[in-house]
Design a protein around this motif. Structure first.
Motif, short mmCIF file in Angstrom:
data_model
loop_
_atom_site.label_atom_id
_atom_site.label_comp_id
_atom_site.label_asym_id
_atom_site.label_seq_id
_atom_site.Cartn_x
_atom_site.Cartn_y
_atom_site.Cartn_z
N UNK A 175 15.94 0.29 -5.08
CA UNK A 175 16.26 1.00 -3.84
C UNK A 175 15.73 0.24 -2.63
N UNK A 176 14.52 -0.28 -2.77
CA UNK A 176 13.92 -1.04 -1.67
C UNK A 176 14.72 -2.31 -1.41
N UNK A 177 15.04 -3.03 -2.48
CA UNK A 177 15.81 -4.27 -2.36
C UNK A 177 17.18 -4.01 -1.74
N UNK A 178 17.81 -2.92 -2.13
CA UNK A 178 19.16 -2.60 -1.63
C UNK A 178 19.17 -2.44 -0.11
N UNK A 179 18.04 -2.05 0.44
CA UNK A 179 17.96 -1.85 1.89
C UNK A 179 17.59 -3.10 2.65
N UNK A 180 17.49 -4.23 1.96
CA UNK A 180 17.12 -5.49 2.60
C UNK A 180 18.23 -6.52 2.42
N UNK A 181 18.01 -7.68 2.98
CA UNK A 181 18.95 -8.79 2.80
C UNK A 181 18.43 -9.83 1.84
N UNK A 182 17.38 -9.49 1.08
CA UNK A 182 16.77 -10.44 0.14
C UNK A 182 17.76 -10.82 -0.95
N UNK A 183 17.57 -12.00 -1.51
CA UNK A 183 18.46 -12.49 -2.55
C UNK A 183 18.14 -11.90 -3.91
N UNK A 189 13.04 -10.24 -4.25
CA UNK A 189 14.10 -10.01 -5.23
C UNK A 189 13.77 -8.77 -6.08
N UNK A 190 14.77 -8.24 -6.80
CA UNK A 190 14.50 -7.08 -7.65
C UNK A 190 13.38 -7.31 -8.66
N UNK A 191 13.38 -8.48 -9.30
CA UNK A 191 12.35 -8.75 -10.31
C UNK A 191 10.96 -8.77 -9.68
N UNK A 192 10.83 -9.44 -8.54
CA UNK A 192 9.51 -9.51 -7.89
C UNK A 192 9.04 -8.14 -7.46
N UNK A 193 9.93 -7.37 -6.83
CA UNK A 193 9.57 -6.04 -6.37
C UNK A 193 9.23 -5.12 -7.55
N UNK A 194 10.00 -5.22 -8.62
CA UNK A 194 9.77 -4.34 -9.76
C UNK A 194 8.43 -4.61 -10.43
N UNK A 195 8.06 -5.87 -10.57
CA UNK A 195 6.76 -6.18 -11.17
C UNK A 195 5.64 -5.66 -10.27
N UNK A 196 5.80 -5.83 -8.96
CA UNK A 196 4.79 -5.31 -8.02
C UNK A 196 4.67 -3.80 -8.15
N UNK A 197 5.81 -3.10 -8.18
CA UNK A 197 5.78 -1.64 -8.31
C UNK A 197 5.18 -1.22 -9.64
N UNK A 198 5.54 -1.94 -10.70
CA UNK A 198 5.02 -1.61 -12.02
C UNK A 198 3.50 -1.70 -12.05
N UNK A 199 2.97 -2.77 -11.48
CA UNK A 199 1.51 -2.92 -11.46
C UNK A 199 0.85 -1.82 -10.65
N UNK A 200 1.44 -1.48 -9.52
CA UNK A 200 0.87 -0.44 -8.67
C UNK A 200 0.91 0.92 -9.35
#
Length: 216
Positions: A175-183, A189-200
């Motif tokens: 959801x966060x990635x969808x609201x950005x222009x990131x690749x 990216x989705x993978x980077x954001x997801x790992x960050x969220x998972x750890x948090x």
């Protein structure tokens, strides 16, 4: 571990038809928006009769559920395939990274379709409801997979907490990635954001998830 029986030819044909309809719906939603798209148009684009559409889906928004569920099925399969003895935090992180990576054009396009659908869902409560339902179903299917890492000793509440946190980590990341222009790869990216969220989300959620280890 028991093996699942292979789907029959009829089941494979049904799944293929549902996926064709889902692709047609996703394309129309992304380009025209859910409000401007009808079930008749989705059926026509998919090359099926309207009665066939309604045989498989209750509404035009529901038609995209196979595409949304595919990602969840893929990352759950990665988790199931983890080597025996792998700590749960490491297995979860690896599964998320593999599932959300974009090593080829097909994987990149799948992520971009999800982005288009999530952007379309911003103004369509019915489409958001489908997204939340798919995530709820994913969480329920993830729980028994997570439980295997506890060797039968994990409490039910711990298993549910980990399954919920892992599912939400991916949902929030997408959801966060969808609201950005990131690749689809690299920073944001989705993978980077997801790992960050998972750890948090998993840090401190449950002894089973933490395992006395630092997820970072």
């Amino acid at each position: 571990m028991s093996t699942k029986p292979s789907p029959s030819l009829t089941e494979r044909r049904k799944a293929a038809t549902q996926l064709d309809i889902a692709h047609a719906a996703a394309e129309l939603f992304a380009t025209r928006g859910p409000h401007e798209t009808t079930a008749e148009e989705i059926a026509r684009q998919a090359g099926v009769a309207l009665r066939t559409f309604y045989r498989y889906f209750r509404s035009k928004q529901d038609a995209v559920s196979p595409l949304l569920a595919d990602g969840a099925d893929r990352w759950r399969a990665h988790l199931e395939a983890a080597e025996p003895g792998t700590p749960l935090p490491r297995a979860l992180e690896a599964a998320v990274e593999h599932a959300l990576a974009a090593p080829d054009e097909a994987a990149a396009q799948a992520l971009l379709r999800t982005r288009g659908l999530l952007r379309a869902a911003a103004d369509d409560p019915a489409l958001r409801a489908v997204w939340y339902r798919v995530n709820q179903e994913s969480e329920e299917r993830l729980a028994p997979v997570v439980a295997r890492f506890g060797d039968g000793h994990a409490e039910a509440v711990e298993v549910r907490l980990v399954a919920a946190a892992a599912t939400d980590a991916i949902r929030i990341a997408l959801e966060t990635w969808a609201g950005t222009g990131a690749g689809v790869q690299g920073p944001g990216s989705p993978a980077e954001l997801a790992v960050h969220c998972l750890r948090q989300l998993l840090t401190g959620v449950s002894p089973m998830a933490a395992g006395g280890q630092d997820l970072r």
